[in-house]
Scaffold this active site. Structure first.
Site, PDB file in Angstrom:
ATOM      1  N   ASN A  64       0.974  -1.147  -0.039  1.00 43.95           N
ATOM      2  CA  ASN A  64       0.138  -0.020  -0.065  1.00 43.95           C
ATOM      3  C   ASN A  64       0.569   1.282  -0.218  1.00 43.95           C
ATOM      4  O   ASN A  64       1.960   1.007   0.821  1.00 43.95           O
ATOM      5  CB  ASN A  64      -1.123   0.309   1.097  1.00 43.95           C
ATOM      6  CG  ASN A  64      -1.726   1.382   1.563  1.00 43.95           C
ATOM      7  OD1 ASN A  64      -2.656   1.673  -0.057  1.00 43.95           O
ATOM      8  ND2 ASN A  64      -1.367   1.465   2.493  1.00 43.95           N
ATOM      9  N   SER A 121       4.896   7.046   2.645  1.00 46.93           N
ATOM     10  CA  SER A 121       5.141   5.561   3.223  1.00 46.93           C
ATOM     11  C   SER A 121       4.967   4.998   2.011  1.00 46.93           C
ATOM     12  O   SER A 121       3.793   4.540   1.008  1.00 46.93           O
ATOM     13  CB  SER A 121       5.217   5.743   4.139  1.00 46.93           C
ATOM     14  OG  SER A 121       5.744   6.135   5.044  1.00 46.93           O
ATOM     15  N   ASP A 172      -2.992   0.929   7.745  1.00 44.29           N
ATOM     16  CA  ASP A 172      -1.981   1.828   7.936  1.00 44.29           C
ATOM     17  C   ASP A 172      -0.504   1.867   9.006  1.00 44.29           C
ATOM     18  O   ASP A 172      -0.182   2.367   9.075  1.00 44.29           O
ATOM     19  CB  ASP A 172      -1.820   3.555   7.698  1.00 44.29           C
ATOM     20  CG  ASP A 172      -2.789   3.893   6.689  1.00 44.29           C
ATOM     21  OD1 ASP A 172      -3.407   3.728   5.956  1.00 44.29           O
ATOM     22  OD2 ASP A 172      -4.175   4.905   6.538  1.00 44.29           O
ATOM     23  N   HIS A 228       0.555   5.241   0.979  1.00 44.84           N
ATOM     24  CA  HIS A 228       0.268   5.824   1.955  1.00 44.84           C
ATOM     25  C   HIS A 228       0.879   7.877   1.646  1.00 44.84           C
ATOM     26  O   HIS A 228       1.778   7.007   2.026  1.00 44.84           O
ATOM     27  CB  HIS A 228       0.102   5.268   3.517  1.00 44.84           C
ATOM     28  CG  HIS A 228      -0.744   6.486   4.172  1.00 44.84           C
ATOM     29  ND1 HIS A 228      -1.891   6.638   4.256  1.00 44.84           N
ATOM     30  CD2 HIS A 228      -0.242   7.275   5.352  1.00 44.84           C
ATOM     31  CE1 HIS A 228      -2.714   7.314   5.611  1.00 44.84           C
ATOM     32  NE2 HIS A 228      -1.223   7.690   5.681  1.00 44.84           N
TER      33      HIS A 228
HETATM   34  C1  GAR Z   1      -2.314   9.028  -3.810  1.00 45.96           C
HETATM   35  O1  GAR Z   1      -2.472  10.137  -2.763  1.00 45.96           O
HETATM   36  C2  GAR Z   1      -2.170   7.561  -2.412  1.00 45.96           C
HETATM   37  O2  GAR Z   1      -1.494   8.058  -1.756  1.00 45.96           O
HETATM   38  C3  GAR Z   1      -3.117   8.146  -1.250  1.00 45.96           C
HETATM   39  O3  GAR Z   1      -4.376   8.226  -2.132  1.00 45.96           O
HETATM   40  C4  GAR Z   1      -3.804   8.430  -3.690  1.00 45.96           C
HETATM   41  C5  GAR Z   1      -4.484   8.314  -4.574  1.00 45.96           C
HETATM   42  O4  GAR Z   1      -3.816   8.670  -5.704  1.00 45.96           O
HETATM   43  N1  GAR Z   1      -3.656   6.227  -0.577  1.00 45.96           N
HETATM   44  C6  GAR Z   1      -4.399   6.758   0.516  1.00 45.96           C
HETATM   45  O5  GAR Z   1      -4.527   7.924   1.035  1.00 45.96           O
HETATM   46  C7  GAR Z   1      -4.431   4.775   1.173  1.00 45.96           C
HETATM   47  N2  GAR Z   1      -4.550   5.675   2.746  1.00 45.96           N
HETATM   48  P1  GAR Z   1      -3.824   8.364  -7.581  1.00 45.96           P
HETATM   49  O6  GAR Z   1      -5.437   7.709  -8.160  1.00 45.96           O
HETATM   50  O7  GAR Z   1      -4.194   9.910  -7.924  1.00 45.96           O
HETATM   51  O8  GAR Z   1      -2.832   8.166  -7.426  1.00 45.96           O
END
Ligand code: GAR
Length: 201
Positions: free
Chosen positions: A104, A133, A142, A106
């Site tokens: 994952n 991370s 997480d 984060h």
């Molecule tokens: C990213 O910033 C990712 O790190 C976050 O969602 C966004 C997705 O962007 N993930 C989380 O918050 C998971 N807890 P994307 O759809 O443009 O890749």
């Protein structure tokens, strides 16, 4: 290596992974989203990758959703499962099934700022450093073993958007590198620690 990517939204991380997939020896067998409107599904279609939508609102519990999600995933027998902006909390039964092969990303320097709205909370807390991370997914939200992190400076002038953008750029640079470690067999989960070439990270 065969993989599945799970998304919920824009899919910019998915795009970066698609763009690097040949170089990192990743064959994305399918992209699964819990939102039919996720732009990431279009990105997958443009790249000729199969897609599935599984609307979590059509299930009465997390466990039922997760059961159907694993039914779809298991059809492909993936060697890696990549959560790239997948915004659902997963049950222990689900995560335990895939714990040595599910990664994952984060947007925070874990263990700080687990959960949602990390950029806003970082600004409110007046942190000077923020970042990204990547970790193995365990039943702790997480909280799985951390594989890699990259920091970014937080500026006084930052807004949630400017900070999110700067972190996202680092996400796109980091994720495919880490996935490549995994596809090369160098990255493993051993005794609840992430290891690279046998060394604890
Ligand atoms: C990213 O910033 C990712 O790190 C976050 O969602 C966004 C997705 O962007 N993930 C989380 O918050 C998971 N807890 P994307 O759809 O443009 O890749």
């Amino acid at each position: 290596m065969n993989g599945i990517v799970l998304i919920s939204g824009n899919g910019s991380n998915l795009q970066s992974i698609i763009d690097h997939s040949a170089a990192i020896d990743l064959d994305i067998k399918a992209v699964i989203s819990n939102h039919s409107s996720a732009y990431g599904l279009k990105r997958a279609e443009y790249a000729n990758i199969l897609t599935h939508t599984l609307n979590h609102k059509q299930f009465s519990s997390v466990e039922e959703f997760d059961q159907e999600l694993s039914n779809i995933i298991n059809q492909y027998n993936p060697e890696i499962i990549i959560l790239a902006g997948f915004m659902r909390i997963l049950s222990a039964k689900f995560t335990n099934q895939y714990s040595d092969k599910m990664l994952n990303i984060h947007p925070s320097l874990l263990p700080k700022f687990q959960g949602l709205n990390t950029h806003k909370r970082v600004l409110e807390a007046k942190e000077s450093q923020h970042g990204v991370s990547i970790h193995f997914v365990t039943e702790q939200l997480d909280g799985g073993p951390i594989i890699a992190q990259v920091s970014v400076d937080v500026f006084d002038t930052d807004t949630t958007e400017s900070l999110a953008k700067r972190v996202l750029l680092e996400e796109h640079k980091l994720f495919h590198k880490v996935i490549h470690w995994f596809t090369q067999g160098r990255l493993k989960l051993e005794k609840n620690h992430a290891t690279l070439d046998g060394k604890v990270l």
